[in-house]
Design a protein around this motif. Structure first.
Motif, PDB file in Angstrom:
ATOM      1  N   ALA A   6       0.861  -1.192   0.000  1.00  0.00           N
ATOM      2  CA  ALA A   6       0.000   0.000   0.000  1.00  0.00           C
ATOM      3  C   ALA A   6       0.892   1.235   0.000  1.00  0.00           C
ATOM      4  O   ALA A   6       2.003   1.211   0.547  1.00  0.00           O
ATOM      5  CB  ALA A   6      -0.905  -0.003   1.229  1.00  0.00           C
ATOM      6  N   ALA A   7       0.403   2.284  -0.581  1.00  0.00           N
ATOM      7  CA  ALA A   7       1.176   3.521  -0.645  1.00  0.00           C
ATOM      8  C   ALA A   7       1.210   4.183   0.733  1.00  0.00           C
ATOM      9  O   ALA A   7       0.232   4.134   1.475  1.00  0.00           O
ATOM     10  CB  ALA A   7       0.552   4.473  -1.654  1.00  0.00           C
ATOM     11  N   PRO A   8       2.326   4.802   1.072  1.00  0.00           N
ATOM     12  CA  PRO A   8       2.366   5.562   2.320  1.00  0.00           C
ATOM     13  C   PRO A   8       1.495   6.808   2.186  1.00  0.00           C
ATOM     14  O   PRO A   8       1.181   7.247   1.078  1.00  0.00           O
ATOM     15  CB  PRO A   8       3.847   5.924   2.476  1.00  0.00           C
ATOM     16  N   SER A   9       1.096   7.374   3.301  1.00  0.00           N
ATOM     17  CA  SER A   9       0.270   8.585   3.268  1.00  0.00           C
ATOM     18  C   SER A   9       1.122   9.837   3.098  1.00  0.00           C
ATOM     19  O   SER A   9       0.604  10.913   2.817  1.00  0.00           O
ATOM     20  CB  SER A   9      -0.564   8.690   4.545  1.00  0.00           C
ATOM     21  N   GLU A  10       2.434   9.670   3.263  1.00  0.00           N
ATOM     22  CA  GLU A  10       3.330  10.820   3.229  1.00  0.00           C
ATOM     23  C   GLU A  10       4.638  10.437   2.551  1.00  0.00           C
ATOM     24  O   GLU A  10       5.119   9.321   2.700  1.00  0.00           O
ATOM     25  CB  GLU A  10       3.578  11.251   4.687  1.00  0.00           C
ATOM     26  N   ALA A  11       5.197  11.386   1.821  1.00  0.00           N
ATOM     27  CA  ALA A  11       6.534  11.227   1.242  1.00  0.00           C
ATOM     28  C   ALA A  11       7.499  12.041   2.090  1.00  0.00           C
ATOM     29  O   ALA A  11       7.167  13.138   2.536  1.00  0.00           O
ATOM     30  CB  ALA A  11       6.555  11.722  -0.198  1.00  0.00           C
ATOM     31  N   ARG A  12       8.702  11.480   2.274  1.00  0.00           N
ATOM     32  CA  ARG A  12       9.718  12.163   3.072  1.00  0.00           C
ATOM     33  C   ARG A  12      11.078  11.889   2.447  1.00  0.00           C
ATOM     34  O   ARG A  12      11.423  10.738   2.189  1.00  0.00           O
ATOM     35  CB  ARG A  12       9.682  11.644   4.492  1.00  0.00           C
ATOM     36  N   VAL A  13      11.836  12.944   2.189  1.00  0.00           N
ATOM     37  CA  VAL A  13      13.188  12.805   1.646  1.00  0.00           C
ATOM     38  C   VAL A  13      14.122  13.578   2.576  1.00  0.00           C
ATOM     39  O   VAL A  13      13.951  14.775   2.780  1.00  0.00           O
ATOM     40  CB  VAL A  13      13.295  13.349   0.201  1.00  0.00           C
ATOM     41  N   ARG A  14      15.088  12.859   3.170  1.00  0.00           N
ATOM     42  CA  ARG A  14      16.043  13.456   4.108  1.00  0.00           C
ATOM     43  C   ARG A  14      17.374  13.722   3.407  1.00  0.00           C
ATOM     44  O   ARG A  14      17.809  12.935   2.569  1.00  0.00           O
ATOM     45  CB  ARG A  14      16.262  12.525   5.301  1.00  0.00           C
ATOM     46  N   PHE A  15      18.017  14.836   3.806  1.00  0.00           N
ATOM     47  CA  PHE A  15      19.276  15.261   3.192  1.00  0.00           C
ATOM     48  C   PHE A  15      20.387  15.371   4.232  1.00  0.00           C
ATOM     49  O   PHE A  15      20.123  15.511   5.430  1.00  0.00           O
ATOM     50  CB  PHE A  15      19.084  16.609   2.484  1.00  0.00           C
ATOM     51  N   ASN A  16      21.615  15.366   3.753  1.00  0.00           N
ATOM     52  CA  ASN A  16      22.777  15.455   4.631  1.00  0.00           C
ATOM     53  C   ASN A  16      23.102  16.884   5.050  1.00  0.00           C
ATOM     54  O   ASN A  16      24.018  17.097   5.833  1.00  0.00           O
ATOM     55  CB  ASN A  16      24.007  14.835   3.944  1.00  0.00           C
ATOM     56  N   SER A  17      22.360  17.851   4.538  1.00  0.00           N
ATOM     57  CA  SER A  17      22.589  19.245   4.912  1.00  0.00           C
ATOM     58  C   SER A  17      21.279  20.022   4.785  1.00  0.00           C
ATOM     59  O   SER A  17      20.295  19.523   4.243  1.00  0.00           O
ATOM     60  CB  SER A  17      23.674  19.872   4.033  1.00  0.00           C
ATOM     61  N   ARG A  18      21.303  21.222   5.281  1.00  0.00           N
ATOM     62  CA  ARG A  18      20.101  22.062   5.224  1.00  0.00           C
ATOM     63  C   ARG A  18      19.812  22.480   3.787  1.00  0.00           C
ATOM     64  O   ARG A  18      20.729  22.669   2.991  1.00  0.00           O
ATOM     65  CB  ARG A  18      20.291  23.290   6.102  1.00  0.00           C
ATOM     66  N   VAL A  19      18.519  22.627   3.471  1.00  0.00           N
ATOM     67  CA  VAL A  19      18.098  23.077   2.145  1.00  0.00           C
ATOM     68  C   VAL A  19      17.153  24.254   2.309  1.00  0.00           C
ATOM     69  O   VAL A  19      16.542  24.449   3.358  1.00  0.00           O
ATOM     70  CB  VAL A  19      17.419  21.942   1.339  1.00  0.00           C
ATOM     71  N   ASP A  20      17.033  25.037   1.260  1.00  0.00           N
ATOM     72  CA  ASP A  20      16.107  26.164   1.240  1.00  0.00           C
ATOM     73  C   ASP A  20      14.731  25.618   0.872  1.00  0.00           C
ATOM     74  O   ASP A  20      14.458  25.339  -0.298  1.00  0.00           O
ATOM     75  CB  ASP A  20      16.595  27.188   0.216  1.00  0.00           C
ATOM     76  N   LEU A  21      13.871  25.442   1.864  1.00  0.00           N
ATOM     77  CA  LEU A  21      12.559  24.836   1.628  1.00  0.00           C
ATOM     78  C   LEU A  21      11.694  25.666   0.678  1.00  0.00           C
ATOM     79  O   LEU A  21      10.904  25.109  -0.080  1.00  0.00           O
ATOM     80  CB  LEU A  21      11.835  24.617   2.955  1.00  0.00           C
ATOM     81  N   ALA A  22      11.849  26.967   0.691  1.00  0.00           N
ATOM     82  CA  ALA A  22      11.038  27.825  -0.184  1.00  0.00           C
ATOM     83  C   ALA A  22      11.393  27.645  -1.656  1.00  0.00           C
ATOM     84  O   ALA A  22      10.576  27.925  -2.528  1.00  0.00           O
ATOM     85  CB  ALA A  22      11.203  29.291   0.216  1.00  0.00           C
ATOM     86  N   ARG A  23      12.586  27.159  -1.937  1.00  0.00           N
ATOM     87  CA  ARG A  23      13.038  26.978  -3.323  1.00  0.00           C
ATOM     88  C   ARG A  23      13.268  25.516  -3.678  1.00  0.00           C
ATOM     89  O   ARG A  23      14.010  25.205  -4.601  1.00  0.00           O
ATOM     90  CB  ARG A  23      14.304  27.791  -3.557  1.00  0.00           C
ATOM     91  N   SER A  24      12.629  24.635  -2.926  1.00  0.00           N
ATOM     92  CA  SER A  24      12.779  23.197  -3.161  1.00  0.00           C
ATOM     93  C   SER A  24      11.415  22.608  -3.464  1.00  0.00           C
ATOM     94  O   SER A  24      10.389  23.200  -3.130  1.00  0.00           O
ATOM     95  CB  SER A  24      13.386  22.533  -1.921  1.00  0.00           C
ATOM     96  N   GLN A  25      11.401  21.433  -4.100  1.00  0.00           N
ATOM     97  CA  GLN A  25      10.107  20.855  -4.469  1.00  0.00           C
ATOM     98  C   GLN A  25      10.140  19.341  -4.535  1.00  0.00           C
ATOM     99  O   GLN A  25      11.188  18.728  -4.704  1.00  0.00           O
ATOM    100  CB  GLN A  25       9.637  21.411  -5.802  1.00  0.00           C
ATOM    101  N   LEU A  26       8.935  18.769  -4.396  1.00  0.00           N
ATOM    102  CA  LEU A  26       8.701  17.339  -4.601  1.00  0.00           C
ATOM    103  C   LEU A  26       7.631  17.210  -5.672  1.00  0.00           C
ATOM    104  O   LEU A  26       6.616  17.916  -5.636  1.00  0.00           O
ATOM    105  CB  LEU A  26       8.175  16.679  -3.324  1.00  0.00           C
ATOM    106  N   LEU A  27       7.850  16.317  -6.630  1.00  0.00           N
ATOM    107  CA  LEU A  27       6.896  16.054  -7.700  1.00  0.00           C
ATOM    108  C   LEU A  27       6.608  14.557  -7.721  1.00  0.00           C
ATOM    109  O   LEU A  27       7.489  13.748  -7.425  1.00  0.00           O
ATOM    110  CB  LEU A  27       7.464  16.491  -9.048  1.00  0.00           C
ATOM    111  N   LEU A  28       5.395  14.200  -8.092  1.00  0.00           N
ATOM    112  CA  LEU A  28       4.991  12.800  -8.153  1.00  0.00           C
ATOM    113  C   LEU A  28       4.434  12.510  -9.537  1.00  0.00           C
ATOM    114  O   LEU A  28       3.683  13.322 -10.090  1.00  0.00           O
ATOM    115  CB  LEU A  28       3.915  12.536  -7.095  1.00  0.00           C
ATOM    116  N   ALA A  29       4.782  11.355 -10.097  1.00  0.00           N
ATOM    117  CA  ALA A  29       4.260  10.975 -11.412  1.00  0.00           C
ATOM    118  C   ALA A  29       4.190   9.460 -11.519  1.00  0.00           C
ATOM    119  O   ALA A  29       5.043   8.756 -10.987  1.00  0.00           O
ATOM    120  CB  ALA A  29       5.146  11.525 -12.525  1.00  0.00           C
ATOM    121  N   PRO A  30       3.172   8.982 -12.229  1.00  0.00           N
ATOM    122  CA  PRO A  30       3.153   7.549 -12.538  1.00  0.00           C
ATOM    123  C   PRO A  30       4.215   7.265 -13.601  1.00  0.00           C
ATOM    124  O   PRO A  30       4.542   8.140 -14.404  1.00  0.00           O
ATOM    125  CB  PRO A  30       1.746   7.324 -13.090  1.00  0.00           C
TER     126      PRO A  30
END
Length: 128
Positions: free
Chosen positions: A38-62
């Motif tokens: 089953a698909a998770p209800s949430e996507a989470r991607v962790r990084f080794n350093s801080r990122v600018d959340l305002a200029r970052s994005q997640l996209l989903l596609a089949p």
């Protein structure tokens, strides 16, 4: 004997290394190449350093027929209150099939990094 200038610069060079590193993925939900009942209800991607959340994005596609085109990509809204070392977003209900989570971040060093996390939703329970 080490020249005095080099000896004085060495500590500064050692300290500058981690600050200049690009943001690299250290983990994700779903994990890369995961096969999920089953698909998770949430996507989470962790990084080794801080990122600018305002200029970052997640996209989903089949993923269809082995292609990962961008025509069906859907931008996901990042969840508020997320630490600046990860991207988190609620996932819509996902039908069984192959999916791709695409991320793009602007690291605080000014470099953009991006990548894909492929996964599959099987819709079948594991034997057990």
């Amino acid at each position: 004997m080490i020249p005095r200038r080099l000896a004085l610069a060495a500590p500064a060079l050692l300290l500058a290394g981690p600050v200049r590193a690009h943001a690299l993925v250290t983990g994700s939900v779903p994990a890369a190449n995961a096969r999920l009942a089953a698909a998770p209800s949430e996507a989470r991607v962790r990084f080794n350093s801080r990122v600018d959340l305002a200029r970052s994005q997640l996209l989903l596609a089949p993923v269809r027929d082995g292609a990962g085109g961008t025509a069906d990509e859907r931008a996901l809204d990042l969840l508020p209150g997320t630490p600046d070392t990860e991207l988190r977003a609620a996932l819509p209900p996902l039908a069984p099939g192959r999916w791709r989570l695409r991320w793009q971040v602007l690291a605080l060093d000014g470099h953009i990094t991006r990548g894909d996390i492929p996964f599959a939703v099987t819709g079948q329970r594991a034997p057990g």
